[in-house]
Scaffold this motif. Structure first.
Motif, PDB file in Angstrom:
ATOM      1  N   ASP A  49      25.514  59.954 -54.833  1.00 60.02           N
ATOM      2  CA  ASP A  49      25.524  59.316 -56.152  1.00 60.02           C
ATOM      3  C   ASP A  49      24.187  59.485 -56.864  1.00 60.02           C
ATOM      4  O   ASP A  49      24.141  59.531 -58.097  1.00 60.02           O
ATOM      5  N   SER A  50      23.107  59.567 -56.101  1.00 57.54           N
ATOM      6  CA  SER A  50      21.781  59.745 -56.706  1.00 57.54           C
ATOM      7  C   SER A  50      21.452  61.223 -56.905  1.00 57.54           C
ATOM      8  O   SER A  50      20.330  61.553 -57.239  1.00 57.54           O
ATOM      9  N   ARG A  51      22.415  62.086 -56.699  1.00 61.01           N
ATOM     10  CA  ARG A  51      22.261  63.547 -56.817  1.00 61.01           C
ATOM     11  C   ARG A  51      21.169  64.063 -55.887  1.00 61.01           C
ATOM     12  O   ARG A  51      20.391  64.939 -56.232  1.00 61.01           O
ATOM     13  N   GLY A  52      21.089  63.474 -54.707  1.00 62.70           N
ATOM     14  CA  GLY A  52      20.183  63.956 -53.669  1.00 62.70           C
ATOM     15  C   GLY A  52      18.770  63.438 -53.748  1.00 62.70           C
ATOM     16  O   GLY A  52      17.926  63.853 -52.962  1.00 62.70           O
ATOM     17  N   SER A  53      18.492  62.545 -54.693  1.00 68.11           N
ATOM     18  CA  SER A  53      17.107  62.095 -54.837  1.00 68.11           C
ATOM     19  C   SER A  53      16.795  60.842 -54.033  1.00 68.11           C
ATOM     20  O   SER A  53      15.628  60.478 -53.888  1.00 68.11           O
ATOM     21  N   ALA A  54      17.797  60.149 -53.527  1.00 70.25           N
ATOM     22  CA  ALA A  54      17.559  58.900 -52.792  1.00 70.25           C
ATOM     23  C   ALA A  54      16.943  59.190 -51.434  1.00 70.25           C
ATOM     24  O   ALA A  54      17.406  60.051 -50.693  1.00 70.25           O
ATOM     25  N   GLY A  55      15.912  58.434 -51.123  1.00 70.40           N
ATOM     26  CA  GLY A  55      15.271  58.539 -49.817  1.00 70.40           C
ATOM     27  C   GLY A  55      15.639  57.342 -48.961  1.00 70.40           C
ATOM     28  O   GLY A  55      16.549  56.578 -49.278  1.00 70.40           O
ATOM     29  N   ALA A  56      14.927  57.162 -47.874  1.00 73.26           N
ATOM     30  CA  ALA A  56      15.242  56.094 -46.926  1.00 73.26           C
ATOM     31  C   ALA A  56      15.059  54.715 -47.552  1.00 73.26           C
ATOM     32  O   ALA A  56      15.871  53.813 -47.331  1.00 73.26           O
ATOM     33  N   ARG A  57      14.026  54.531 -48.360  1.00 71.69           N
ATOM     34  CA  ARG A  57      13.787  53.222 -48.981  1.00 71.69           C
ATOM     35  C   ARG A  57      14.897  52.883 -49.967  1.00 71.69           C
ATOM     36  O   ARG A  57      15.377  51.747 -50.005  1.00 71.69           O
ATOM     37  N   THR A  58      15.310  53.853 -50.766  1.00 63.91           N
ATOM     38  CA  THR A  58      16.371  53.614 -51.740  1.00 63.91           C
ATOM     39  C   THR A  58      17.689  53.328 -51.043  1.00 63.91           C
ATOM     40  O   THR A  58      18.426  52.410 -51.421  1.00 63.91           O
ATOM     41  N   ILE A  59      17.992  54.106 -50.014  1.00 60.46           N
ATOM     42  CA  ILE A  59      19.247  53.908 -49.278  1.00 60.46           C
ATOM     43  C   ILE A  59      19.242  52.545 -48.597  1.00 60.46           C
ATOM     44  O   ILE A  59      20.251  51.832 -48.627  1.00 60.46           O
ATOM     45  N   ALA A  60      18.122  52.151 -48.019  1.00 60.60           N
ATOM     46  CA  ALA A  60      18.036  50.836 -47.368  1.00 60.60           C
ATOM     47  C   ALA A  60      18.228  49.727 -48.391  1.00 60.60           C
ATOM     48  O   ALA A  60      18.939  48.746 -48.132  1.00 60.60           O
ATOM     49  N   GLY A  61      17.620  49.863 -49.560  1.00 60.58           N
ATOM     50  CA  GLY A  61      17.775  48.853 -50.609  1.00 60.58           C
ATOM     51  C   GLY A  61      19.208  48.741 -51.082  1.00 60.58           C
ATOM     52  O   GLY A  61      19.736  47.633 -51.269  1.00 60.58           O
ATOM     53  N   GLN A  62      19.859  49.882 -51.288  1.00 68.62           N
ATOM     54  CA  GLN A  62      21.256  49.874 -51.735  1.00 68.62           C
ATOM     55  C   GLN A  62      22.167  49.270 -50.677  1.00 68.62           C
ATOM     56  O   GLN A  62      23.081  48.509 -51.008  1.00 68.62           O
TER      57      GLN A  62
END
Length: 110
Positions: A49-62
């Protein structure tokens, strides 16, 4: 590895692996944890959904917003398991100057 106990013992000594770890691996290989698999699928969805830009911090937050209790390091292991890599550029890192600045001389010799 062979099932013969003496060969297993010798090979485990050769590779410096405890025999108990070898037998644990034999017993648990092929077993898939459904909770881990579900988290992995959610991480893949967030990453796509983030077009490949999400990292570990973003994924953990989501995932935390979705009600899952996932930290940054677990999100990183989920990404590694799924083969996900963030395309986000790293923050700027300062380079060590090769020559002294012409605008501001280094008076403190740092």
């Amino acid at each position: 590895l062979s099932r013969e106990q003496s060969i297993v013992k010798q090979l485990c000594q050769l590779f410096e692996v405890p025999r108990s770890s070898y037998h644990y691996h034999l017993k648990h290989r092929g077993i898939v944890n459904p909770d881990y698999q579900r988290l992995c699928e959610q991480a893949i969805e967030i990453h796509s959904d983030s077009r490949g830009s999400a990292g570990a911090r973003t994924i953990a937050g989501q995932l935390n917003q979705q009600g899952e209790n996932v930290g940054r390091y677990k999100a990183a292991s989920l990404m590694k398991y799924a083969g996900l890599v963030s395309t986000q550029l790293r923050k700027h890192r300062y380079k060590i100057a090769k020559s002294e600045s012409k605008i501001a001389p280094n008076l403190l010799k740092r």
